[in-house]
Design an enzyme around this catalytic site. Structure first.
Site, PDB file in Angstrom:
ATOM      1  N   GLY A 238       0.781  -0.891   0.048  1.00  0.00           N
ATOM      2  CA  GLY A 238      -0.171  -0.046   0.105  1.00  0.00           C
ATOM      3  C   GLY A 238       0.534   1.285   0.345  1.00  0.00           C
ATOM      4  O   GLY A 238       0.259   2.486  -0.302  1.00  0.00           O
ATOM      5  N   GLU A 288       3.844  -6.896   1.939  1.00  0.00           N
ATOM      6  CA  GLU A 288       3.888  -6.708   0.413  1.00  0.00           C
ATOM      7  C   GLU A 288       3.218  -5.951  -0.482  1.00  0.00           C
ATOM      8  O   GLU A 288       2.955  -5.463  -1.235  1.00  0.00           O
ATOM      9  CB  GLU A 288       2.485  -7.441   0.250  1.00  0.00           C
ATOM     10  CG  GLU A 288       2.318  -8.699   1.325  1.00  0.00           C
ATOM     11  CD  GLU A 288       0.827  -9.268   1.672  1.00  0.00           C
ATOM     12  OE1 GLU A 288       0.178  -8.568   1.010  1.00  0.00           O
ATOM     13  OE2 GLU A 288       0.639 -10.088   2.820  1.00  0.00           O
ATOM     14  N   PRO A 289       4.754  -5.305  -0.282  1.00  0.00           N
ATOM     15  CA  PRO A 289       4.636  -4.211  -1.844  1.00  0.00           C
ATOM     16  C   PRO A 289       3.934  -4.612  -2.858  1.00  0.00           C
ATOM     17  O   PRO A 289       5.348  -4.973  -3.701  1.00  0.00           O
ATOM     18  CB  PRO A 289       6.064  -3.417  -1.163  1.00  0.00           C
ATOM     19  CG  PRO A 289       6.961  -3.686  -1.251  1.00  0.00           C
ATOM     20  CD  PRO A 289       6.280  -4.822  -0.190  1.00  0.00           C
ATOM     21  N   GLY A 290       4.115  -3.405  -3.547  1.00  0.00           N
ATOM     22  CA  GLY A 290       4.120  -3.222  -5.410  1.00  0.00           C
ATOM     23  C   GLY A 290       4.565  -2.095  -5.876  1.00  0.00           C
ATOM     24  O   GLY A 290       5.192  -1.764  -6.362  1.00  0.00           O
ATOM     25  N   ARG A 327      -5.455   2.850 -16.457  1.00  0.00           N
ATOM     26  CA  ARG A 327      -5.896   3.389 -14.984  1.00  0.00           C
ATOM     27  C   ARG A 327      -6.430   4.722 -15.123  1.00  0.00           C
ATOM     28  O   ARG A 327      -6.494   4.753 -14.469  1.00  0.00           O
ATOM     29  CB  ARG A 327      -3.402   3.801 -14.616  1.00  0.00           C
ATOM     30  CG  ARG A 327      -3.527   2.527 -13.837  1.00  0.00           C
ATOM     31  CD  ARG A 327      -2.179   2.884 -12.815  1.00  0.00           C
ATOM     32  NE  ARG A 327      -2.719   2.793 -12.152  1.00  0.00           N
ATOM     33  CZ  ARG A 327      -2.550   4.318 -10.776  1.00  0.00           C
ATOM     34  NH1 ARG A 327      -2.213   5.434 -11.655  1.00  0.00           N
ATOM     35  NH2 ARG A 327      -3.216   4.574 -10.034  1.00  0.00           N
ATOM     36  N   TYR A 331      -9.494   4.544 -12.954  1.00  0.00           N
ATOM     37  CA  TYR A 331      -9.177   5.074 -11.287  1.00  0.00           C
ATOM     38  C   TYR A 331      -9.166   7.443 -11.376  1.00  0.00           C
ATOM     39  O   TYR A 331      -8.987   7.997 -10.742  1.00  0.00           O
ATOM     40  CB  TYR A 331      -8.545   4.586 -11.228  1.00  0.00           C
ATOM     41  CG  TYR A 331      -8.069   3.473 -10.726  1.00  0.00           C
ATOM     42  CD1 TYR A 331      -8.796   2.398 -10.380  1.00  0.00           C
ATOM     43  CD2 TYR A 331      -6.718   3.012 -11.969  1.00  0.00           C
ATOM     44  CE1 TYR A 331      -8.695   1.434 -10.260  1.00  0.00           C
ATOM     45  CE2 TYR A 331      -6.350   2.380 -11.330  1.00  0.00           C
ATOM     46  CZ  TYR A 331      -7.780   0.247 -11.065  1.00  0.00           C
ATOM     47  OH  TYR A 331      -7.194  -0.813 -10.841  1.00  0.00           O
ATOM     48  N   CYS A 358     -11.788   4.472 -29.718  1.00  0.00           N
ATOM     49  CA  CYS A 358     -13.375   4.252 -29.538  1.00  0.00           C
ATOM     50  C   CYS A 358     -14.116   4.847 -28.726  1.00  0.00           C
ATOM     51  O   CYS A 358     -15.082   4.044 -28.666  1.00  0.00           O
ATOM     52  CB  CYS A 358     -13.828   3.753 -31.509  1.00  0.00           C
ATOM     53  SG  CYS A 358     -13.000   4.126 -32.693  1.00  0.00           S
ATOM     54  N   TYR A 387       1.195  -1.807 -12.204  1.00  0.00           N
ATOM     55  CA  TYR A 387      -0.407  -1.858 -12.747  1.00  0.00           C
ATOM     56  C   TYR A 387      -0.782  -0.718 -13.924  1.00  0.00           C
ATOM     57  O   TYR A 387      -1.267  -0.122 -14.248  1.00  0.00           O
ATOM     58  CB  TYR A 387      -1.668  -0.903 -11.882  1.00  0.00           C
ATOM     59  CG  TYR A 387      -1.041  -1.601 -10.281  1.00  0.00           C
ATOM     60  CD1 TYR A 387      -1.511  -2.857  -9.939  1.00  0.00           C
ATOM     61  CD2 TYR A 387      -0.568  -0.723  -9.144  1.00  0.00           C
ATOM     62  CE1 TYR A 387      -1.858  -3.720  -9.025  1.00  0.00           C
ATOM     63  CE2 TYR A 387      -0.417  -1.511  -8.013  1.00  0.00           C
ATOM     64  CZ  TYR A 387      -1.108  -3.203  -7.611  1.00  0.00           C
ATOM     65  OH  TYR A 387      -0.307  -3.439  -6.412  1.00  0.00           O
TER      66      TYR A 387
END
Ligand code: LLP
Length: 434
Positions: A238, A288-290, A327, A331, A358, A387
């Site tokens: 996170g 658990e960092p991504g 993204r 988001y 389109c 991501y």
């Protein structure tokens, strides 16, 4: 900090000119910096050095085989969420034994694959899942190590689609019933209680929610330790990254320009607050960092197709689209867009930056001020390492982008651009339409 900067007029990744990469491999192309990833791992480890720390890189952020090999060489495990990700780790020649398996919908086949490869632990999200893991482990004649994912009901204050630690999210089980969950788990013959897990959300840019969640769950872990021989407490991932001023954030000067209170979240401030809260437990702490590890280590290169001057607006049409980098459309997220060849003598333009797909949602930026760029010139979408490619699709029958890894002055194409033939390889026309 990261290793993307202008050397003279051209944007480089480490020592490699990005115009050279686009010239060789075309566009859109993702480019990753090995040095940035290495620095990010080292900094995070150093910031929590007083703990028995284990980093399991959340590979959903970027599961390129080349990056998985790099992470394995850096000594991290992986946070896995599917059978496909387990197989990717194996294909990269890396180790599943030091990896954890998360996710709310693990199938029997996935559980079996994880057990056969001696996964470090399962992060369990529900009672039926626990029963299924026990059943599969029993069939294989093994014992499955597990941690239950606690939902601490803390507001991560991030985008609604990536917040996970509130009681109305689908993730984890509430603290109030977790103790009973552990009691039930301990009674199952093919389950071993190994740890506790939590994760409150993604792209957190302040320490407050992390502190609140850890303060809430630590007493529970301490209580559980009295009854069970726990190996670890996972506090999830996170940690957020810089999107708005991404290029400048590569330099130390940018970070030094803030007062201590105003500086965006850093691994150092994260470690300084969390380490004293976690150390008294005396067990392994898993992270658990991504995004933090790979987000600022990647850019997406794209070429300008047209500058379309509308009645009330300009539209810079680029050759990348929402299928390449989802993204912004998904988001409303911000990615800084910079020219690969900088020319300070040119005027700035204010323009929307859009892809060729389109639908109106295929938009990377609205009314953005950037250096005027013309047809055939290159731009870089910053902070695209996390991501980005992993969320790419074939929408509009567009092949997925190429990927290149840079290390110093060396670089290599690590994923070829997807061809039309690869896209339709599994399709057929049924006999009844012949
Ligand atoms: N652990 C668990 C249990 C997770 O669900 C996630 C992310 C992570 C770790 C890693 O979180 P990170 O350190 O990367 O924030 N596609 C979205 C992000 C989805 C995150 C899903 N879970 C985006 O592009 O912002």
């Amino acid at each position: 900090m990261h290793h993307f900067s202008y050397h003279g007029s051209n944007l480089h990744c480490e020592d490699v000119d990005l115009t050279e990469i686009a010239g060789l491999y075309g566009s859109p192309t993702y480019v990753y910096s090995a040095a940035t990833i290495t620095d990010n791992v080292t900094r995070l480890q150093a910031s929590l050095s007083g703990l028995d720390l284990k980093i399991c890189y959340a590979m959903k952020a970027n599961s390129s085989l080349a990056l998985l090999r790099l992470f394995s060489q850096l000594g991290t495990g992986f946070d896995l969420v599917s059978g496909g990700e387990i197989r990717r780790v194996l294909a990269a020649g890396a180790d599943v034994k030091s990896s954890v398996f998360a996710g709310v919908g693990k199938s029997e086949a996935e559980i079996e694959l994880a057990l056969q490869n001696e996964v470090f632990a399962f992060h369990v999200e529900s009672e039926p899942e626990l029963i299924r893991i026990n059943h599969v482990a029993g069939r294989l004649g093994v014992v499955a190590p597990i941690a239950i994912r606690i939902n601490p009901d803390v507001d991560a204050k991030t985008h609604a689609k990536i917040t996970t630690g509130k009681s109305d999210n689908k993730f984890g089980i509430p603290m109030s019933v977790a103790a009973a969950g552990y009691e039930a788990a301990a009674k199952l013959p093919n389950i071993r209680v190994a740890g506790v897990q939590m994760h409150i959300g993604s792209q957190l840019t302040s320490i407050g929610p992390f502190r609140e969640a850890v303060e809430k769950v630590v007493p529970f872990v301490a209580e559980l330790q009295k009854a069970h021989d726990l190996d670890y407490f996972s506090i999830g991932g996170g940690i957020g990254i810089i999107y708005e001023d991404a290029l400048a954030s590569g330099s130390q000067d940018w970070w030094d320009g803030f007062s201590d209170e105003d500086r965006p979240l850093t691994p150092e401030s994260y470690g300084a607050v969390l380490q004293p809260l976690l150390a008294p437990l005396g067990i392994k702490v898993l992270l658990e960092p991504g995004r933090f590890l790979v987000g600022n280590a990647g850019v997406m290169l794209s070429r300008i197709e047209y500058l379309k001057r509308g009645a009330s607006k300009n539209f810079l049409v680029v050759d990348a689209a929402m299928n390449d980098l989802a993204r912004p459309s998904m988001y409303d997220s911000y990615h800084e867009i910079v020219p690969v060849e900088r020319d300070t003598s040119r005027a700035a333009i204010v323009t929307d930056v859009v892809g060729p797909i389109c639908e109106t949602g295929d938009c990377f930026a609205k009314s953005r001020e950037i250096q005027s760029v013309g047809e055939g010139e290159l731009v870089a979408f910053m902070s695209a390492g996390a991501y980005g490619f992993t969320m790419a699709s074939n929408y509009n029958t567009r092949g997925r982008a190429a990927e290149v890894l840079v290390k110093g002055s060396a670089f290599e194409l690590v994923h070829q651009r997807e061809t039309f033939e690869q896209q339709i390889a599994g399709e057929s026309i049924p006999a009844f339409l012949a």
